[in-house]
Write a protein that holds these residues in place. Structure first.
Motif, PDB file in Angstrom:
ATOM      1  N   PRO A 168      -6.450  -7.983  -2.676  1.00 58.95           N
ATOM      2  CA  PRO A 168      -5.911  -7.948  -1.300  1.00 58.95           C
ATOM      3  C   PRO A 168      -6.462  -6.787  -0.478  1.00 58.95           C
ATOM      4  O   PRO A 168      -6.680  -6.924   0.729  1.00 58.95           O
ATOM      5  CB  PRO A 168      -4.399  -7.802  -1.525  1.00 58.95           C
ATOM      6  CG  PRO A 168      -4.156  -8.307  -2.900  1.00 58.95           C
ATOM      7  CD  PRO A 168      -5.377  -7.947  -3.682  1.00 58.95           C
ATOM      8  N   VAL A 169      -6.701  -5.656  -1.120  1.00 65.05           N
ATOM      9  CA  VAL A 169      -7.254  -4.499  -0.411  1.00 65.05           C
ATOM     10  C   VAL A 169      -8.644  -4.827   0.112  1.00 65.05           C
ATOM     11  O   VAL A 169      -8.972  -4.558   1.278  1.00 65.05           O
ATOM     12  CB  VAL A 169      -7.298  -3.276  -1.343  1.00 65.05           C
ATOM     13  CG1 VAL A 169      -7.953  -2.081  -0.651  1.00 65.05           C
ATOM     14  CG2 VAL A 169      -5.895  -2.911  -1.809  1.00 65.05           C
ATOM     15  N   GLU A 170      -9.490  -5.425  -0.739  1.00 69.53           N
ATOM     16  CA  GLU A 170     -10.840  -5.787  -0.323  1.00 69.53           C
ATOM     17  C   GLU A 170     -10.824  -6.854   0.764  1.00 69.53           C
ATOM     18  O   GLU A 170     -11.654  -6.828   1.682  1.00 69.53           O
ATOM     19  CB  GLU A 170     -11.627  -6.267  -1.537  1.00 69.53           C
ATOM     20  CG  GLU A 170     -11.855  -5.168  -2.576  1.00 69.53           C
ATOM     21  CD  GLU A 170     -12.410  -5.723  -3.876  1.00 69.53           C
ATOM     22  OE1 GLU A 170     -12.537  -6.966  -3.973  1.00 69.53           O
ATOM     23  OE2 GLU A 170     -12.695  -4.929  -4.794  1.00 69.53           O
ATOM     24  N   ALA A 171      -9.851  -7.785   0.681  1.00 72.59           N
ATOM     25  CA  ALA A 171      -9.781  -8.835   1.696  1.00 72.59           C
ATOM     26  C   ALA A 171      -9.405  -8.268   3.060  1.00 72.59           C
ATOM     27  O   ALA A 171      -9.993  -8.622   4.090  1.00 72.59           O
ATOM     28  CB  ALA A 171      -8.762  -9.889   1.266  1.00 72.59           C
ATOM     29  N   VAL A 172      -8.431  -7.365   3.077  1.00 76.80           N
ATOM     30  CA  VAL A 172      -8.019  -6.759   4.349  1.00 76.80           C
ATOM     31  C   VAL A 172      -9.135  -5.887   4.913  1.00 76.80           C
ATOM     32  O   VAL A 172      -9.398  -5.873   6.127  1.00 76.80           O
ATOM     33  CB  VAL A 172      -6.723  -5.952   4.152  1.00 76.80           C
ATOM     34  CG1 VAL A 172      -6.354  -5.199   5.427  1.00 76.80           C
ATOM     35  CG2 VAL A 172      -5.582  -6.869   3.742  1.00 76.80           C
ATOM     36  N   ALA A 177      -9.894  -4.478   9.110  1.00 77.43           N
ATOM     37  CA  ALA A 177      -8.664  -3.756   9.433  1.00 77.43           C
ATOM     38  C   ALA A 177      -8.862  -2.264   9.196  1.00 77.43           C
ATOM     39  O   ALA A 177      -9.600  -1.857   8.294  1.00 77.43           O
ATOM     40  CB  ALA A 177      -7.515  -4.272   8.564  1.00 77.43           C
ATOM     41  N   PRO A 178      -8.195  -1.416   9.976  1.00 75.48           N
ATOM     42  CA  PRO A 178      -8.292   0.047   9.754  1.00 75.48           C
ATOM     43  C   PRO A 178      -7.534   0.461   8.494  1.00 75.48           C
ATOM     44  O   PRO A 178      -6.816  -0.336   7.879  1.00 75.48           O
ATOM     45  CB  PRO A 178      -7.654   0.625  11.019  1.00 75.48           C
ATOM     46  CG  PRO A 178      -6.744  -0.452  11.517  1.00 75.48           C
ATOM     47  CD  PRO A 178      -7.394  -1.749  11.164  1.00 75.48           C
ATOM     48  N   GLY A 179      -7.693   1.734   8.143  1.00 68.93           N
ATOM     49  CA  GLY A 179      -7.096   2.221   6.904  1.00 68.93           C
ATOM     50  C   GLY A 179      -5.590   2.093   6.859  1.00 68.93           C
ATOM     51  O   GLY A 179      -5.005   1.761   5.815  1.00 68.93           O
ATOM     52  N   ALA A 180      -4.915   2.340   7.990  1.00 68.42           N
ATOM     53  CA  ALA A 180      -3.460   2.224   8.010  1.00 68.42           C
ATOM     54  C   ALA A 180      -3.009   0.794   7.735  1.00 68.42           C
ATOM     55  O   ALA A 180      -2.009   0.554   7.041  1.00 68.42           O
ATOM     56  CB  ALA A 180      -2.924   2.700   9.358  1.00 68.42           C
ATOM     57  N   SER A 181      -3.748  -0.180   8.264  1.00 70.67           N
ATOM     58  CA  SER A 181      -3.406  -1.581   8.023  1.00 70.67           C
ATOM     59  C   SER A 181      -3.640  -1.958   6.568  1.00 70.67           C
ATOM     60  O   SER A 181      -2.891  -2.767   5.996  1.00 70.67           O
ATOM     61  CB  SER A 181      -4.217  -2.487   8.943  1.00 70.67           C
ATOM     62  OG  SER A 181      -3.925  -2.219  10.298  1.00 70.67           O
ATOM     63  N   VAL A 182      -4.666  -1.393   5.952  1.00 79.20           N
ATOM     64  CA  VAL A 182      -4.915  -1.650   4.533  1.00 79.20           C
ATOM     65  C   VAL A 182      -3.735  -1.173   3.697  1.00 79.20           C
ATOM     66  O   VAL A 182      -3.250  -1.890   2.805  1.00 79.20           O
ATOM     67  CB  VAL A 182      -6.214  -0.957   4.077  1.00 79.20           C
ATOM     68  CG1 VAL A 182      -6.386  -1.079   2.569  1.00 79.20           C
ATOM     69  CG2 VAL A 182      -7.419  -1.563   4.788  1.00 79.20           C
ATOM     70  N   LEU A 183      -3.259   0.005   3.998  1.00 78.81           N
ATOM     71  CA  LEU A 183      -2.111   0.535   3.253  1.00 78.81           C
ATOM     72  C   LEU A 183      -0.858  -0.289   3.516  1.00 78.81           C
ATOM     73  O   LEU A 183      -0.085  -0.576   2.597  1.00 78.81           O
ATOM     74  CB  LEU A 183      -1.862   1.997   3.644  1.00 78.81           C
ATOM     75  CG  LEU A 183      -2.961   2.991   3.281  1.00 78.81           C
ATOM     76  CD1 LEU A 183      -2.602   4.369   3.808  1.00 78.81           C
ATOM     77  CD2 LEU A 183      -3.182   3.044   1.778  1.00 78.81           C
ATOM     78  N   LEU A 184      -0.648  -0.685   4.770  1.00 78.83           N
ATOM     79  CA  LEU A 184       0.581  -1.360   5.153  1.00 78.83           C
ATOM     80  C   LEU A 184       0.646  -2.788   4.635  1.00 78.83           C
ATOM     81  O   LEU A 184       1.715  -3.254   4.204  1.00 78.83           O
ATOM     82  CB  LEU A 184       0.712  -1.341   6.676  1.00 78.83           C
ATOM     83  CG  LEU A 184       2.003  -1.902   7.268  1.00 78.83           C
ATOM     84  CD1 LEU A 184       3.200  -1.115   6.774  1.00 78.83           C
ATOM     85  CD2 LEU A 184       1.943  -1.899   8.788  1.00 78.83           C
ATOM     86  N   TYR A 185      -0.485  -3.506   4.645  1.00 78.96           N
ATOM     87  CA  TYR A 185      -0.463  -4.930   4.322  1.00 78.96           C
ATOM     88  C   TYR A 185      -1.034  -5.269   2.946  1.00 78.96           C
ATOM     89  O   TYR A 185      -0.785  -6.374   2.447  1.00 78.96           O
ATOM     90  CB  TYR A 185      -1.238  -5.714   5.393  1.00 78.96           C
ATOM     91  CG  TYR A 185      -0.616  -5.629   6.755  1.00 78.96           C
ATOM     92  CD1 TYR A 185       0.577  -6.287   7.031  1.00 78.96           C
ATOM     93  CD2 TYR A 185      -1.207  -4.886   7.764  1.00 78.96           C
ATOM     94  CE1 TYR A 185       1.157  -6.199   8.291  1.00 78.96           C
ATOM     95  CE2 TYR A 185      -0.627  -4.790   9.030  1.00 78.96           C
ATOM     96  CZ  TYR A 185       0.558  -5.453   9.283  1.00 78.96           C
ATOM     97  OH  TYR A 185       1.137  -5.359  10.512  1.00 78.96           O
ATOM     98  N   ALA A 186      -1.769  -4.349   2.332  1.00 79.95           N
ATOM     99  CA  ALA A 186      -2.399  -4.670   1.045  1.00 79.95           C
ATOM    100  C   ALA A 186      -1.901  -3.798  -0.105  1.00 79.95           C
ATOM    101  O   ALA A 186      -1.865  -4.261  -1.239  1.00 79.95           O
ATOM    102  CB  ALA A 186      -3.922  -4.535   1.155  1.00 79.95           C
ATOM    103  N   VAL A 187      -1.541  -2.567   0.187  1.00 78.03           N
ATOM    104  CA  VAL A 187      -1.145  -1.644  -0.886  1.00 78.03           C
ATOM    105  C   VAL A 187       0.366  -1.587  -1.043  1.00 78.03           C
ATOM    106  O   VAL A 187       0.911  -1.850  -2.127  1.00 78.03           O
ATOM    107  CB  VAL A 187      -1.714  -0.230  -0.634  1.00 78.03           C
ATOM    108  CG1 VAL A 187      -1.221   0.743  -1.703  1.00 78.03           C
ATOM    109  CG2 VAL A 187      -3.238  -0.274  -0.611  1.00 78.03           C
ATOM    110  N   LEU A 188       1.060  -1.233   0.023  1.00 82.17           N
ATOM    111  CA  LEU A 188       2.507  -1.020  -0.072  1.00 82.17           C
ATOM    112  C   LEU A 188       3.289  -2.262  -0.509  1.00 82.17           C
ATOM    113  O   LEU A 188       4.248  -2.122  -1.270  1.00 82.17           O
ATOM    114  CB  LEU A 188       3.041  -0.499   1.268  1.00 82.17           C
ATOM    115  CG  LEU A 188       2.566   0.909   1.655  1.00 82.17           C
ATOM    116  CD1 LEU A 188       3.188   1.337   2.972  1.00 82.17           C
ATOM    117  CD2 LEU A 188       2.912   1.917   0.563  1.00 82.17           C
ATOM    118  N   PRO A 189       2.952  -3.480  -0.070  1.00 84.19           N
ATOM    119  CA  PRO A 189       3.724  -4.636  -0.561  1.00 84.19           C
ATOM    120  C   PRO A 189       3.667  -4.799  -2.079  1.00 84.19           C
ATOM    121  O   PRO A 189       4.602  -5.338  -2.674  1.00 84.19           O
ATOM    122  CB  PRO A 189       3.060  -5.824   0.152  1.00 84.19           C
ATOM    123  CG  PRO A 189       2.478  -5.237   1.386  1.00 84.19           C
ATOM    124  CD  PRO A 189       1.998  -3.882   0.997  1.00 84.19           C
TER     125      PRO A 189
END
Length: 263
Positions: A168-172, A177-189
């Motif tokens: 998911p991180v690589e897809a985002v 997407a910027p770094g904050a979006s990567v954390l918000l939508y791919a890492v934190l969930p």
């Protein structure tokens, strides 16, 4: 049974001489350590007798000074909540920076060293240091338990992030997407439930620890308990201990309900 199968069976149940030697060495060292520390059966019997007399002086518990008891418990609760909130807020960026699958080594390595430093000293020792630095009171307890919370939560949070799936991180990232979006939508969930579990556990831990840091002057019910011990006011000591146990049990029930609701 052929000779080869009989030999294999004997090897399968062969004694572990290395393990037995290790257990024997451990037992021998335990006996040696007990002798060096003067741990004898006679001293234990004397201690049991003194413990019986001490417990007899604690019965019945004295709740006459319940106002002082409630004041100390509320202060311990406030220390635990403030320290947990600050520790959690500071652990979020630390955990992200310490995760080796998200941060380069020159960021993760120093961050991990800082987290290890937060865990290297017992929280009571840290509380003593803060009492000497900023004086007696709840502020020293909040600061000490905040450091302890950072060392615990940040380490577990970083390890949880390192176990996530990177797809998911690589897809985002591929979507631009910027770094904050990567954390918000791919890492934190992927780590949100585990992180909430860590936070609830740390709140429980800080609630117990807040009753102990007061013994060294860092606020809370621990100071009241220590003062009662110094006055040989053992019936009030029993009341304080019963109140602390009740508070911990209540916190366990509440945190258990929260965990069940989140699952």
């Amino acid at each position: 049974m052929t000779a080869a199968s009989a030999t294999a069976a004997r090897r399968a149940f062969a004694p572990n001489w290395a393990g037995r030697a290790g257990l024997a060495a451990l037992a021998a060292y335990a006996v040696y350590a007990a002798a060096q520390l003067d741990i004898t059966w006679a001293r234990l019997m004397v201690g049991f007798g003194e413990a019986g007399r001490f417990l007899a002086r604690m019965v019945p518990p004295n709740f006459a000074r319940w106002e002082l008891l409630v004041e100390g418990l509320l202060e311990s609760l406030q220390i635990a909540i403030l320290a947990s909130a600050l520790g959690i807020l500071l652990s979020l960026p630390l955990g992200l920076m310490a995760a080796r699958n998200l941060s380069p080594w020159f960021v993760s390595a120093p961050t991990r060293a800082f987290i290890a430093l937060c865990r290297s000293l017992h929280y009571v020792i840290v509380a003593i240091l803060f009492v000497k630095a900023i004086g007696f009171g709840a502020l020293a307890g909040v600061a000490a338990l905040t450091i302890a919370s950072m060392g615990f939560i940040a380490k577990l949070f970083a390890e949880a992030i390192e176990e996530i799936s990177m797809k998911p991180v690589e897809a985002v990232r591929a979507a631009g997407a910027p770094g904050a979006s990567v954390l918000l939508y791919a890492v934190l969930p992927q780590v949100a439930l585990r992180f909430l579990g860590f936070c609830l556990y740390q709140l429980d831990s800080n609630l117990r620890n807040s009753t102990l840091v007061g013994i060294v002057g860092a606020g809370g019910i621990g100071g009241t308990l220590f003062a009662a011990f110094k006055r040989f006011d053992y019936d009030f000591v029993a009341a304080i201990l019963i109140a602390i146990i009740a508070m911990i049990f209540l916190a366990e029930l509440v945190s258990g309900r929260i965990r069940a609701a989140l699952q």
